[in-house]
Design an enzyme around this catalytic site. Structure first.
Site, mmCIF file in Angstrom:
data_model
loop_
_atom_site.group_PDB
_atom_site.id
_atom_site.type_symbol
_atom_site.label_atom_id
_atom_site.label_comp_id
_atom_site.label_asym_id
_atom_site.label_seq_id
_atom_site.Cartn_x
_atom_site.Cartn_y
_atom_site.Cartn_z
ATOM 1 N N GLU A 154 71.766 18.769 -26.377
ATOM 2 C CA GLU A 154 71.211 19.718 -27.355
ATOM 3 C C GLU A 154 72.040 19.721 -28.642
ATOM 4 O O GLU A 154 71.502 19.923 -29.732
ATOM 5 C CB GLU A 154 71.159 21.138 -26.770
ATOM 6 N N GLU A 168 57.995 30.564 -34.397
ATOM 7 C CA GLU A 168 57.554 29.167 -34.352
ATOM 8 C C GLU A 168 56.164 28.950 -34.936
ATOM 9 O O GLU A 168 55.301 28.349 -34.313
ATOM 10 C CB GLU A 168 57.641 28.632 -32.921
ATOM 11 N N HIS A 228 59.853 18.063 -21.194
ATOM 12 C CA HIS A 228 59.155 19.010 -20.314
ATOM 13 C C HIS A 228 58.288 18.285 -19.283
ATOM 14 O O HIS A 228 58.181 18.710 -18.134
ATOM 15 C CB HIS A 228 58.339 20.008 -21.137
ATOM 16 N N ARG A 262 59.348 48.613 -21.158
ATOM 17 C CA ARG A 262 58.776 48.087 -22.414
ATOM 18 C C ARG A 262 59.845 47.610 -23.408
ATOM 19 O O ARG A 262 59.605 47.558 -24.612
ATOM 20 C CB ARG A 262 57.866 49.114 -23.084
ATOM 21 N N ASN A 264 62.277 21.516 -31.106
ATOM 22 C CA ASN A 264 61.702 20.902 -29.903
ATOM 23 C C ASN A 264 61.765 19.381 -29.939
ATOM 24 O O ASN A 264 61.086 18.719 -29.142
ATOM 25 C CB ASN A 264 60.252 21.340 -29.727
ATOM 26 N N LYS A 305 63.996 33.436 -27.608
ATOM 27 C CA LYS A 305 62.951 32.938 -26.703
ATOM 28 C C LYS A 305 63.405 33.219 -25.280
ATOM 29 O O LYS A 305 64.465 32.757 -24.856
ATOM 30 C CB LYS A 305 62.757 31.433 -26.869
ATOM 31 N N LYS A 323 70.648 26.517 -35.770
ATOM 32 C CA LYS A 323 69.594 27.238 -35.056
ATOM 33 C C LYS A 323 69.324 28.582 -35.729
ATOM 34 O O LYS A 323 68.167 28.970 -35.925
ATOM 35 C CB LYS A 323 69.964 27.433 -33.584
ATOM 36 N N ARG A 331 60.384 26.063 -36.870
ATOM 37 C CA ARG A 331 61.128 26.215 -35.603
ATOM 38 C C ARG A 331 60.738 25.135 -34.592
ATOM 39 O O ARG A 331 61.521 24.803 -33.700
ATOM 40 C CB ARG A 331 60.907 27.620 -35.016
ATOM 41 N N HIS A 344 67.880 20.007 -17.807
ATOM 42 C CA HIS A 344 67.127 20.154 -19.053
ATOM 43 C C HIS A 344 67.746 19.350 -20.212
ATOM 44 O O HIS A 344 67.063 18.592 -20.896
ATOM 45 C CB HIS A 344 67.025 21.641 -19.428
ATOM 46 N N HIS A 362 61.409 17.401 -26.772
ATOM 47 C CA HIS A 362 61.003 18.313 -25.691
ATOM 48 C C HIS A 362 59.635 18.018 -25.090
ATOM 49 O O HIS A 362 59.380 18.408 -23.950
ATOM 50 C CB HIS A 362 61.058 19.770 -26.172
#
Ligand SMILES: NC(=O)c1ccc[n+]([C@@H]2O[C@H](COP(=O)([O-])OP(=O)(O)OC[C@H]3O[C@@H](n4cnc5c(N)ncnc54)[C@H](O)[C@@H]3O)[C@@H](O)[C@H]2O)c1
Length: 370
Positions: free
Chosen positions: A186, A238, A253, A122, A246, A144, A228, A242, A267, A249
């Site tokens: 990036e 987000e 994606h 956990r 993206n 993330k 960032k 935030r 990527h 993106h």
């Protein structure tokens, strides 16, 4: 010289330390976090071959025992099979709640290991030791974590913040040029989304960053991480701002899915193409000048980055097909396409309801250019 960027998240705050020689001082940096002198390191086979000995020595010098797992390199690793292998290995190594797991590699390792740490017993603490430019400027910061599934990219995961991030700029010296260029995609994104001055700086100094100039790399990584960290500190999960991270993106994606997460498209390469498309879309919507998309493309091209769909080798779906793939992105809300658009370089914003036909027209033309 080590630059320290704080990520302010209350009791989950941590530091990103950026500099040279941080792999060598890992043991000393880790020691205060440990309740017993043992860590589990997860890396990939490529990084293990070039840097694991150095890391092992650093831990040994600090009297910390290490157990290590090297996963296969590449995006295909970021899925269920290697994820469950990693979790089960950590359990076999008897990693306990108060232990620390070290993610040593690029974004693939960082995302997968961070997610493993999030669910193991956990939640155990983890430290990011990013070794690619992309991971240093982006994926290691902000918590993330996750993996890809057959349905799409990063669809299973958790927010789980690291306890520390150590970005050793020296590790970039062994990075293949293609991965360096992908990471640079990036870096440029930060200038494009919120800091026109940084984009100006990159236009002047990007070649030095790519060529390995130490001061230029330190600045590029530090400025990116500052941006960032500031955004993540204000919007960890987000809910709003935030999403600006993206930029590019939604396109990226879909293209990654279309190319099967293979080395046809890395990527960061997809981000660069996506940023060029996001500026083109913004211009079509009358949001930004004609000069802005040209300037973005010129800079990306000057540094050898991909900017067009024609830069992707092999077949792609048609425009409808790409649009459908976008519809599966996490950024879709109630079936409406959500894009990050721009009013100019450094002025990105979230656009909630971009007309499908405009995106379709843009993609049709972009594909025709192939
Ligand atoms: N979590 C986030 O916020 C976030 C943000 C951006 C990207 N990502 C994810 O990051 C991933 C891409 O990361 P990446 O570009 O770092 O890819 P990667 O982890 O696959 O690394 C790229 C390649 O470089 C090799 N490598 C790594 N460090 C090296 C070094 N120092 N020397 C030599 N070779 C080295 C790796 O073995 C791999 O082959 C994607 O899955 C993307 O979704 C996550």
């Amino acid at each position: 010289m080590v630059n320290v960027v704080p990520v302010d998240l209350g009791d989950r705050s941590y530091e990103v330390r950026i500099g040279f020689g941080l792999i060598d001082t890992l043991g000393a940096e880790l020691a205060p976090l440990l309740t017993r002198r043992k860590v589990a390191v997860v890396t990939d086979e490529t990084v293990a071959a070039v840097h694991l000995m150095q890391l092992a020595k650093s831990l040994e010098n600090a009297g910390i025992a290490m157990t290590a797992l090297a996963l296969p390199p590449g995006e295909a690793t970021k899925g269920w099979p290697q994820f469950s292998r990693c979790v089960e290995w950590l359990l076999e190594q008897k990693i306990e709640r108060r232990d620390v797991v070290v993610a040593f590699g690029g974004g693939v390792v960082g995302d997968l290991v961070g997610f493993a740490a999030a669910v193991l017993r956990r939640g155990v603490r983890f430290v990011q030791l990013p070794t690619t430019l992309l991971a240093q400027v982006d994926s290691s910061v902000g918590g993330k974590t996750g993996i890809n599934t057959a349905q799409g990219k990063n669809l299973v995961g958790a927010f789980h913040q690291p306890s520390l991030v150590l970005a050793d700029i020296g590790a970039l010296d062994t990075l293949p040029p293609r991965d360096l260029r992908a990471g640079y995609g990036e870096v440029v994104k930060y200038g494009l989304l919120g800091d026109a001055g940084f984009f100006d700086w990159l236009e002047q100094n990007g070649a030095a960053v790519m060529a390995g100039d130490a001061a230029a790399r330190l600045h590029a990584v530090t400025r990116s991480v500052q941006m960032k960290a500031a955004i993540v500190s204000r919007d960890e999960t987000e809910e709003g701002e935030r999403a600006l991270l993206n930029l590019g993106h939604t396109f990226c994606h879909a293209l990654e899915k279309a190319t099967g997460y293979s080395d046809r498209l890395l990527h960061g390469e997809g981000v660069a193409i996506g940023c060029a498309l996001a500026f083109a879309l913004s211009q079509r919507l009358g949001l930004c000048s004609q000069e802005a998309p040209s300037r973005v493309r010129a800079h990306l091209k000057a540094l050898g980055l991909k900017t067009d769909l024609s830069d992707i080798v092999g077949d792609l779906p048609d425009a409808e097909g790409l649009l459908r793939l976008m519809g599966q992105d996490k950024k879709v809300v109630d079936g409406r396409l959500r894009f990050i658009l721009t009013r100019d370089i450094g002025q990105a914003f979230v656009a909630e309801d971009v007309p499908h036909d405009l995106v379709l027209a843009l993609l049709t033309e972009a594909l025709a250019g192939r």
